[in-house]
Design an enzyme around this catalytic site. Structure first.
Site, short mmCIF file in Angstrom:
data_model
loop_
_atom_site.label_atom_id
_atom_site.label_comp_id
_atom_site.label_asym_id
_atom_site.label_seq_id
_atom_site.Cartn_x
_atom_site.Cartn_y
_atom_site.Cartn_z
N GLY A 52 -4.15 0.62 -4.43
CA GLY A 52 -4.10 2.06 -4.62
C GLY A 52 -4.94 2.80 -3.61
N GLY A 54 -8.29 5.34 -3.60
CA GLY A 54 -9.31 5.87 -4.48
C GLY A 54 -9.24 5.22 -5.85
N LYS A 83 0.90 -1.16 0.00
CA LYS A 83 0.00 0.00 0.00
C LYS A 83 0.93 1.20 0.00
CE LYS A 83 -4.05 2.18 1.18
NZ LYS A 83 -5.41 2.01 0.65
#
Length: 239
Positions: free
Chosen positions: A118, A120, A39
């Site tokens: 990702g 959004g 992340k």
């Protein structure tokens, strides 16, 4: 030699990317793959004892049994729930894309498949003029798009798929994810409508899954029954 990688993106925020990424990681791990997770930037982190805690990244680590330190899985942790470029600017943090690319490559060399979640959607900026779509393009990462299975999903998903194509990204498919237990006529009809509007494959239509269910306690048979893992892996290996 680097393993394969996938960017899991969304049509919006709060569409279930973390649940889908963690569930997919747990399933791949269960069938024998060495699964890395990443992340790159997590915003909206809570502060505990002076430390910003990346809860999404920690869930990915737990679900995948990835041995990488959390500082590698999530190199940048920011307090405010904003797009990474804005949250970083407000916090006085400079996001170094080269550092993110190097970390990904290091994780990838130690795993068969690395899942990158990702923030959004594809157009969310890591830097003022550098988006997650750019990040995926540089690393040649194919994408899976997660859409909240509700009214509005058709337009949001088609726009995201079209943008991915415009950016030259390979799309493995999309996932329709229920984000609530409420009955929805749109959710019951979206998959059929989309099948006539796009040539991209629906990899799964997932029921509502509580985030707390994901990880070691997640019933993998449920996810396996709803997610077309074989098609996804076959497409990935052809990259």
């Amino acid at each position: 030699m680097m393993g394969s990688g996938i960017l899991i993106t969304g049509t919006d925020t709060d569409v279930g990317k973390t649940v889908v990424t963690a569930s997919l990681a747990a399933l791949l791990c269960d069938v024998g793959y060495r699964v890395g997770v990443m992340k790159p930037v997590e915003t909206g982190c809570r502060e505990i004892d002076g430390e910003l805690i990346p809860e999404d990244a920690r869930l990915l680590k737990e679900a995948s049994h990835c041995g990488e330190p959390i500082a590698a899985i999530c190199p940048y942790r920011l307090r405010e729930p904003l797009a990474p470029s804005i949250a970083a600017e407000r916090a006085g943090v400079k996001i170094d894309v080269d550092h993110l690319l190097n970390v990904y490559q290091e994780i990838s060399t130690r795993h068969d498949i690395t899942l990158v979640e990702g923030a959004g959607g594809l157009m969310v900026p890591l830097l003022p003029s550098y988006t997650y779509a750019d990040f995926a393009h540089v690393l040649n990462l194919p994408v899976i798009v997660v859409a909240a299975n509700k009214l509005g999903a058709i337009n949001h998903l088609l726009l995201t798929l079209e943008h991915a194509s415009c950016k030259g990204l390979s799309v493995l498919g999309y996932v329709l994810n229920r984000i609530s237990n409420e009955r929805s006529l749109a959710a019951e009809t979206n998959r059929e409508v989309l099948s006539g509007l796009t040539g991209f494959q629906c990899l799964g239509e997932l029921p509502f899954i509580e985030t707390a269910q994901v990880g070691e306690t997640f019933p993998l048979d449920v996810f396996e029954a709803e997610f077309d893992l074989r098609t996804m892996v076959s497409a990935l290996l052809r990259q």
